[in-house]
Design a protein around this motif. Sequence first.
Motif, PDB file in Angstrom:
ATOM      1  N   SER A  28      13.586   0.410  13.920  1.00  0.00           N
ATOM      2  CA  SER A  28      12.547   0.634  12.921  1.00  0.00           C
ATOM      3  C   SER A  28      11.263  -0.051  13.344  1.00  0.00           C
ATOM      4  CB  SER A  28      12.987   0.105  11.554  1.00  0.00           C
ATOM      5  OG  SER A  28      13.278  -1.268  11.632  1.00  0.00           O
ATOM      6  N   THR A  29      10.162   0.525  12.916  1.00  0.00           N
ATOM      7  CA  THR A  29       8.861  -0.035  13.229  1.00  0.00           C
ATOM      8  C   THR A  29       8.522  -1.136  12.240  1.00  0.00           C
ATOM      9  OG1 THR A  29       8.166   2.118  14.024  1.00  0.00           O
ATOM     10  CG2 THR A  29       6.427   0.533  13.552  1.00  0.00           C
ATOM     11  N   GLU A  30       7.979  -2.223  12.727  1.00  0.00           N
ATOM     12  CA  GLU A  30       7.596  -3.326  11.846  1.00  0.00           C
ATOM     13  C   GLU A  30       6.543  -2.850  10.855  1.00  0.00           C
ATOM     14  OE1 GLU A  30       7.805  -7.031  10.226  1.00  0.00           O
ATOM     15  OE2 GLU A  30       9.031  -6.206  11.843  1.00  0.00           O
ATOM     16  N   ILE A  31       6.756  -3.152   9.584  1.00  0.00           N
ATOM     17  CA  ILE A  31       5.809  -2.743   8.548  1.00  0.00           C
ATOM     18  C   ILE A  31       4.682  -3.753   8.449  1.00  0.00           C
ATOM     19  CG2 ILE A  31       5.509  -2.305   6.086  1.00  0.00           C
ATOM     20  CD1 ILE A  31       8.355  -1.392   5.955  1.00  0.00           C
ATOM     21  N   LYS A  32       3.484  -3.298   8.650  1.00  0.00           N
ATOM     22  CA  LYS A  32       2.340  -4.186   8.518  1.00  0.00           C
ATOM     23  C   LYS A  32       2.038  -4.385   7.044  1.00  0.00           C
ATOM     24  CE  LYS A  32       0.216  -2.852  12.893  1.00  0.00           C
ATOM     25  NZ  LYS A  32       1.329  -2.042  13.359  1.00  0.00           N
ATOM     26  N   ARG A  33       1.363  -5.491   6.738  1.00  0.00           N
ATOM     27  CA  ARG A  33       1.120  -5.837   5.340  1.00  0.00           C
ATOM     28  C   ARG A  33       0.362  -4.735   4.606  1.00  0.00           C
ATOM     29  NH1 ARG A  33       2.093 -11.094   3.903  1.00  0.00           N
ATOM     30  NH2 ARG A  33       0.596 -10.975   2.214  1.00  0.00           N
ATOM     31  N   ASP A  34      -0.648  -4.126   5.239  1.00  0.00           N
ATOM     32  CA  ASP A  34      -1.424  -3.120   4.540  1.00  0.00           C
ATOM     33  C   ASP A  34      -0.672  -1.794   4.438  1.00  0.00           C
ATOM     34  OD1 ASP A  34      -1.540  -2.340   7.174  1.00  0.00           O
ATOM     35  OD2 ASP A  34      -3.721  -2.252   7.293  1.00  0.00           O
ATOM     36  N   HIS A  35       0.448  -1.690   5.146  1.00  0.00           N
ATOM     37  CA  HIS A  35       1.234  -0.464   5.073  1.00  0.00           C
ATOM     38  C   HIS A  35       1.863  -0.290   3.694  1.00  0.00           C
ATOM     39  CE1 HIS A  35       3.214   3.013   6.515  1.00  0.00           C
ATOM     40  NE2 HIS A  35       4.428   2.504   6.491  1.00  0.00           N
ATOM     41  N   LEU A  36       2.084  -1.376   2.989  1.00  0.00           N
ATOM     42  CA  LEU A  36       2.605  -1.279   1.630  1.00  0.00           C
ATOM     43  C   LEU A  36       1.645  -0.488   0.751  1.00  0.00           C
ATOM     44  CD1 LEU A  36       4.013  -4.868   1.012  1.00  0.00           C
ATOM     45  CD2 LEU A  36       5.312  -2.770   1.348  1.00  0.00           C
ATOM     46  N   LYS A  37       0.370  -0.781   0.886  1.00  0.00           N
ATOM     47  CA  LYS A  37      -0.636  -0.057   0.098  1.00  0.00           C
ATOM     48  C   LYS A  37      -0.622   1.422   0.477  1.00  0.00           C
ATOM     49  CE  LYS A  37      -5.502  -0.024  -1.219  1.00  0.00           C
ATOM     50  NZ  LYS A  37      -6.823  -0.661  -1.060  1.00  0.00           N
ATOM     51  N   ASP A  38      -0.481   1.708   1.770  1.00  0.00           N
ATOM     52  CA  ASP A  38      -0.432   3.100   2.222  1.00  0.00           C
ATOM     53  C   ASP A  38       0.762   3.836   1.603  1.00  0.00           C
ATOM     54  OD1 ASP A  38      -2.636   2.628   3.802  1.00  0.00           O
ATOM     55  OD2 ASP A  38      -1.482   2.274   5.625  1.00  0.00           O
ATOM     56  N   LEU A  39       1.904   3.161   1.567  1.00  0.00           N
ATOM     57  CA  LEU A  39       3.094   3.770   0.973  1.00  0.00           C
ATOM     58  C   LEU A  39       2.883   4.057  -0.507  1.00  0.00           C
ATOM     59  CD1 LEU A  39       6.040   1.764   2.597  1.00  0.00           C
ATOM     60  CD2 LEU A  39       5.520   4.190   2.900  1.00  0.00           C
ATOM     61  N   PHE A  40       2.261   3.114  -1.207  1.00  0.00           N
ATOM     62  CA  PHE A  40       1.988   3.305  -2.626  1.00  0.00           C
ATOM     63  C   PHE A  40       1.099   4.533  -2.836  1.00  0.00           C
ATOM     64  CE2 PHE A  40       2.994  -0.434  -5.498  1.00  0.00           C
ATOM     65  CZ  PHE A  40       4.045  -0.860  -4.709  1.00  0.00           C
ATOM     66  N   GLU A  41       0.048   4.624  -2.064  1.00  0.00           N
ATOM     67  CA  GLU A  41      -0.873   5.744  -2.213  1.00  0.00           C
ATOM     68  C   GLU A  41      -0.191   7.069  -1.890  1.00  0.00           C
ATOM     69  OE1 GLU A  41      -4.114   4.667   0.288  1.00  0.00           O
ATOM     70  OE2 GLU A  41      -5.000   3.273  -1.170  1.00  0.00           O
ATOM     71  N   GLU A  42       0.694   7.046  -0.907  1.00  0.00           N
ATOM     72  CA  GLU A  42       1.380   8.258  -0.476  1.00  0.00           C
ATOM     73  C   GLU A  42       2.254   8.842  -1.577  1.00  0.00           C
ATOM     74  OE1 GLU A  42       4.580   9.391   3.004  1.00  0.00           O
ATOM     75  OE2 GLU A  42       3.185   7.732   3.350  1.00  0.00           O
ATOM     76  N   ILE A  43       2.840   7.986  -2.399  1.00  0.00           N
ATOM     77  CA  ILE A  43       3.694   8.499  -3.477  1.00  0.00           C
ATOM     78  C   ILE A  43       2.979   8.482  -4.830  1.00  0.00           C
ATOM     79  CG2 ILE A  43       5.821   7.883  -2.295  1.00  0.00           C
ATOM     80  CD1 ILE A  43       6.111   5.479  -4.043  1.00  0.00           C
ATOM     81  N   GLY A  44       1.663   8.291  -4.788  1.00  0.00           N
ATOM     82  CA  GLY A  44       0.861   8.429  -5.998  1.00  0.00           C
ATOM     83  C   GLY A  44       0.827   7.224  -6.902  1.00  0.00           C
TER      84      GLY A  44
END
Length: 298
Positions: A28-44
């Motif tokens: 698995s790819t290491e999740i960067k801290r700002d990736h959490l925000k990206d995931l949130f935006e992706e699922i609305g």
Amino acid sequence: MGPVRLGSTPSSPTKNMLKEEITNPNTSTEIKRDHLKDLFEEIGLDVEKINPNIMRKLRLLNEKTETFKDEERSLQVARSLFEYYKNRLADIRFTDQEQRVILIGTMFADIGKTGPKDATPEQEEIILDIYGVENIPDPNSITLLEFVSKYFPADAEKRLSSIETINKVRSNMTMREFYNLHSEWTFQIISGDGVPPEAIAAAAAHHMIEGINPEEIVGKGGRFTRFFGENVFFDRAEKLVIILDKYDGFRRRGKKGHKEAIALIRKKIKENPNFLNDREFEELLSNLDAMISENEQT
């Protein structure tokens, strides 16, 4: 096996991406801290509407354990299954609300592994360390005292003393009993703090097949005993969250192959008399099996 019938779609990963995630769940790819925000935006989800303590706990979970990476893999599999239903089983495709419940429920399901809502930073650290130790031989027989003494001998007494002040935590409880607490803690953490109510039950009830029903939120006939917005029943969406959680667990932590993982989930479902002949579980599991088998063969 083809699609099984027993009763706007988010973008899905490419077939190659899905195949890589499923066939190599330990990479698995290491999740960067700002990736959490990206995931949130992706699922609305709007990060600004979520209690900052929830975001902090998700970041802790990501930094200290493999759990959040497990959940991200499950999100990718879920999106692909949505697409599979859309293309093969259009008349029973997942509704927008179901997709939202599944994706958000999956993302938050294990936030309770950071401890209860009011856990101190020290308690969070200790509990995350405990969940960071995976695949112990027999969680039904080893006690919390024995576990902490074995894996954290340098300061076992201090660790136990800290977390025993948490409600329901006892040094003589089995590790299985300790692990089971995280569903209740998940429910506490995400209730009323900006997480869409429809998805809260899906996250909290993700161990229902083991009989873990936090605060008895699932009542007779599967009707929820609390208000979760438009979500009234424990049904297909919540059941898929359970299946995705179990599938990833058997693949990564259990190091099982696809077919064995599916068989183990089916066995686990049938061990609960309430779900012995559950048609929704069987439909979901059979179609997940068909989709992944198809991807592994191409």
